[in-house]
Design a protein around this motif. Structure first.
Motif, short mmCIF file in Angstrom:
data_model
loop_
_atom_site.label_atom_id
_atom_site.label_comp_id
_atom_site.label_asym_id
_atom_site.label_seq_id
_atom_site.Cartn_x
_atom_site.Cartn_y
_atom_site.Cartn_z
N ILE A 86 -1.61 13.05 22.21
CA ILE A 86 -1.18 12.34 22.34
C ILE A 86 -0.54 11.38 20.93
O ILE A 86 1.08 11.58 21.03
N PHE A 87 -1.71 11.31 19.89
CA PHE A 87 -1.20 10.52 18.42
C PHE A 87 0.18 11.30 17.98
O PHE A 87 0.73 10.74 17.37
N TYR A 88 0.09 12.48 18.36
CA TYR A 88 0.94 13.32 17.20
C TYR A 88 2.51 13.77 18.12
O TYR A 88 3.18 13.66 17.86
N LEU A 89 2.15 13.15 19.67
CA LEU A 89 3.55 13.24 20.54
C LEU A 89 4.60 12.96 19.67
O LEU A 89 5.86 13.54 19.68
N PRO A 90 5.31 11.89 18.94
CA PRO A 90 6.32 11.40 18.40
C PRO A 90 7.19 11.62 17.77
O PRO A 90 8.07 12.56 17.61
N THR A 91 5.71 12.99 16.29
CA THR A 91 6.04 12.87 16.04
C THR A 91 7.55 14.84 16.26
O THR A 91 7.87 15.07 15.45
N ILE A 92 6.81 15.25 16.96
CA ILE A 92 7.14 16.66 17.67
C ILE A 92 8.23 15.84 18.89
O ILE A 92 9.04 16.84 18.99
N CYS A 93 8.10 14.84 19.26
CA CYS A 93 9.40 14.70 19.99
C CYS A 93 10.86 14.53 19.27
O CYS A 93 11.79 14.13 19.59
N GLY A 94 11.05 13.98 17.86
CA GLY A 94 11.86 12.95 16.88
C GLY A 94 12.48 13.89 17.52
O GLY A 94 13.41 14.76 18.04
N GLY A 95 13.53 13.18 16.46
CA GLY A 95 15.33 13.71 16.87
C GLY A 95 15.68 13.15 17.58
O GLY A 95 15.33 11.64 18.10
N VAL A 96 17.32 13.53 17.94
CA VAL A 96 18.11 12.98 18.21
C VAL A 96 17.01 12.46 19.64
O VAL A 96 18.18 11.14 19.95
N GLY A 97 16.64 13.52 20.38
CA GLY A 97 16.47 12.42 22.29
C GLY A 97 15.30 11.00 21.61
O GLY A 97 16.27 10.73 22.53
N ILE A 98 15.21 11.33 21.08
CA ILE A 98 14.14 9.77 20.35
C ILE A 98 14.53 8.69 20.22
O ILE A 98 14.38 7.37 20.84
N LEU A 99 15.94 9.16 19.55
CA LEU A 99 17.04 8.81 19.31
C LEU A 99 17.67 7.40 20.46
O LEU A 99 17.62 5.95 20.64
N LEU A 100 17.83 8.45 21.68
CA LEU A 100 18.66 7.57 22.55
C LEU A 100 17.76 6.95 23.24
O LEU A 100 18.09 5.92 23.87
N LEU A 101 16.14 7.30 23.31
CA LEU A 101 14.91 6.74 24.14
C LEU A 101 15.45 5.34 23.75
O LEU A 101 15.66 4.21 24.19
N TRP A 102 15.28 4.97 21.99
CA TRP A 102 15.10 3.96 21.39
C TRP A 102 16.65 3.74 21.42
O TRP A 102 15.81 1.95 21.95
N SER A 103 17.49 3.96 21.75
CA SER A 103 18.28 2.74 22.07
C SER A 103 19.04 2.32 23.02
O SER A 103 19.31 1.50 23.85
N PHE A 104 18.38 3.10 24.13
CA PHE A 104 17.81 2.78 26.21
C PHE A 104 17.05 1.44 24.69
O PHE A 104 17.22 0.57 25.88
N ILE A 105 15.85 1.91 24.53
CA ILE A 105 15.00 0.96 24.76
C ILE A 105 15.27 -0.92 24.29
O ILE A 105 14.53 -1.57 24.35
N TYR A 106 16.08 -0.44 22.92
CA TYR A 106 16.88 -1.21 22.51
C TYR A 106 17.86 -2.50 22.71
O TYR A 106 18.36 -2.98 22.94
N ASN A 107 18.37 -2.22 23.96
CA ASN A 107 19.31 -1.74 25.49
C ASN A 107 18.92 -3.54 25.35
O ASN A 107 18.52 -3.93 25.86
N PRO A 108 20.20 -4.28 25.10
CA PRO A 108 20.77 -5.84 25.34
C PRO A 108 18.83 -6.70 26.89
O PRO A 108 19.05 -7.39 27.37
N GLU A 109 20.48 -5.14 27.71
CA GLU A 109 20.50 -6.03 28.79
C GLU A 109 19.24 -5.41 30.11
O GLU A 109 18.29 -5.49 30.66
N PHE A 110 19.42 -4.02 29.68
CA PHE A 110 18.56 -3.14 30.71
C PHE A 110 16.81 -2.71 29.93
O PHE A 110 16.35 -1.62 30.44
N GLY A 111 17.45 -3.05 28.10
CA GLY A 111 16.69 -2.44 27.87
C GLY A 111 15.12 -2.74 27.89
O GLY A 111 14.49 -4.30 28.63
#
Lengths: 278, 307
Positions: B122-147
């Protein structure tokens, strides 16, 4: 005695609590991504209160594949990544075999050169490589995506260290039986180094699948986009349709997840190979 | 010599060996060795790739690193470079935090409990998932309204900022994302391997002496893990100097007001957006020099960390 047992149990509970908290922090954003990718893209879907989608919109995945060029981009990524992985593992394993088991003019100097270049930042070689490929007319082709990625100093280094530690008895027996160097490579070295090779292959696969900057630089036509570039462009186009965007991200992550799960057994052990020795 | 062999029968000699080496060596020459030389030559030219290159000597270097004193204040020839260098270093402030969290996780995973393998994966998941997909996820997490983040903060009555568009919060947001991605990854596995290499007898001896958990950590675990920590630190710093491109490109476009532009993003812009090939090569070489110095420090003081 009772107190001792109590302390031990308390410790165990605390450790589990810690692990669960960290595990939850790690996995929650990923689950949220998965859940969002299944929500209705046209409703107000992003409320935290509706974490689990009321109805799974598998249609999002179909939409991503059909309404955009995603299938083509997915296939590009698969083709490029598999070619690079196979090529890199092959070139670095035969070179490592030469470094570890053969004698030739300049061996030590060349090997030292390999080690020395491992710390050169990608930004340094990226610009001249781009200019070189442009001169050859290969910008915006598969060649530009694949060829510069076909060799690795790191992989050669890692495999050489591994090959040096293999016992030599089998090779010597094979030599006495009249095997040539290629037969020894195929029948002795490769089977003995399965773990190291799989680890290297997984690392290369992940690195290549995720690689964003290089395809962004050398590819201009949409039909040659790899997944990361496609997703970035996708964001520019569908910026607010989060469910579709998250579906695209899930599709990008899934192959890495599968490769990791399949190779985990070798990988977790192999990754610390050659990095630190006590 | 780094590779002393006992004299043994060799499987192949010159010609055979070179056949095996050739594909790799050709790649090495064409895509590493010659490009590096080419980059050095390039740094003496001004070239926009549409017109013929123009030899300018050390002007690129002067434009990049030069400074003068105007009215008692230092004026940099390229203030952006220094700003982005500072950004790059600032983002690396998470390295000690990441290391500490990784170490804590490794210590917890080093207990003989059930489900350890499960947690490790489980802890290793973010490492294998990295890249653009995860960056998009974070742009969603940090979205001021819907994040996710601002909605969670709203639950406890705090109105969160626009994480990626606010000059104060953009850097911490990128750093938090980095910690999430790195804490259970490769560094944690390296620590775990390091912990498993520490002899149990040391702890038993300490137990007899009545050492507390914290004392054992301070006087056994930390010193024994020094080589691992040093290795992780140096590798993270080297990666840190070269990092930040993907996040800047996908999440912030380097903004707000250049607050998340790192050196690698700056080099990319000079080379492939503004087509200042010579200048971009110069920045890249300065970056190389920084990495080189750190690597030399590593060799001098790192002891036998790297085989």
């Amino acid at each position: 005695m009772n107190r001792h047992v109590f302390h031990k149990n308390l410790n165990t509970v605390l450790i589990y609590a810690f692990l669960i908290i960290i595990g939850f922090t790690t996995i929650f954003p990923l689950l949220w991504m998965l859940a969002t990718s299944l929500k209705d893209p046209y409703a107000d879907v992003s409320k935290l209160t509706s974490i689990v989608p009321s109805k799974c919109h598998w249609d999002n995945y179909r939409a991503v594949f059909v309404e955009t060029n995603f299938l083509r981009e997915f296939c590009n990524s698969v083709f490029v990544t598999f070619t690079i992985t196979a090529g890199k593992v092959f070139t670095s394993s035969i070179a490592a075999y030469a470094f570890a088991r053969m004698i030739f003019w300049g061996r030590n100097h060349i090997f030292l050169g390999y080690i020395a270049t491992m710390m050169i930042p990608h930004s340094v070689t990226m610009i001249p490589t781009f200019l070189l490929l442009q001169k050859l007319g290969w910008i915006d082709t598969y060649y530009a995506l694949i060829l510069p990625e076909m060799f690795t100093a790191y992989g050669t280094f890692m495999l050489r260290q591994f090959f040096l530690n293999l016992p030599r008895d089998l090779e010597e027996a094979a030599m006495i039986d009249g095997c040539n160097s290629w037969q020894i490579y195929c029948n002795v070295i490769i089977p003995l180094s399965r773990n190291a090779l799989i680890t290297l292959a997984i690392l290369i696969f992940m690195g290549s699948w995720k690689n964003f900057m290089w395809p962004l630089i050398v590819i201009h036509s949409a039909e040659l986009y790899t997944l990361p570039v496609a997703l970035a462009k996708f964001k520019e186009m569908y910026g607010i349709q989060w469910p579709l965007l998250m579906a695209g991200s899930v599709i990008m992550i899934l192959p890495m997840f599968i490769v990791f799960i399949a190779g985990q057994r070798f990988f977790i052990k192999g990754i610390t190979l050659g990095a630190v020795k006590g | 010599m780094i590779m002393g062999f006992p004299e043994q029968k060799h499987i192949g000699r010159n010609t055979t060996a070179w056949l095996y080496l050739a594909p790799n060596f050709l790649g090495f020459l064409s895509f590493t060795f010659i490009p590096v030389l080419f980059a050095i030559v390039l740094s003496f030219f001004r070239w926009d790739i549409f017109n013929p290159p123009q030899f300018v000597g050390f002007e690129n270097l002067r434009d990049l690193l030069g400074m003068s004193i105007v009215n008692g204040k230092i004026a940099f020839n390229d203030p952006y470079f220094w700003k982005y260098l500072w950004n790059t270093v600032f983002l690396m402030l998470t390295i000690p935090v990441n290391m500490l969290v990784s170490l804590l996780i490794a210590i917890m995973l080093n207990h003989p409990l059930k489900c350890i393998g499960f947690f490790r994966s489980i802890f290793y998941l973010p490492t294998i998932c990295g890249g653009v997909g995860i960056l998009l996820l974070w742009s969603f997490i940090y979205n001021p309204e819907f994040g996710l983040l601002n909605q969670a903060l709203a639950l406890i009555g705090i109105k969160g900022p626009g994480w990626l568009t606010d000059c104060t919060w953009a850097k911490p947001a990128i750093m938090l994302m980095g910690t999430w991605g790195a804490m259970g990854g490769t560094n944690m596995l390296l620590y775990l391997a390091g912990l498993q290499g520490i002899s149990e007898e040391l702890y038993e001896a300490a137990n007899i002496d009545g050492a507390s958990v914290f004392q054992k950590f301070r006087h056994i675990t930390l010193p024994m893990l020094r080589p691992t920590s040093f290795f992780i630190f140096i590798m993270s710093v080297i990666a840190g100097f070269q990092g930040g491109f993907d996040a800047a490109f996908i999440l912030t476009g380097g903004g707000p007001a250049g607050a998340t532009t790192t050196l690698s993003y700056y080099i990319f812009n000079h080379a492939f957006v503004w087509f200042n090939m010579g200048y971009a090569a110069t920045i890249a070489l300065v970056l190389f020099l920084i990495v080189l110095i750190i690597t030399i420090i590593n060799w001098r003081f790192g002891g036998n960390v790297h085989e």
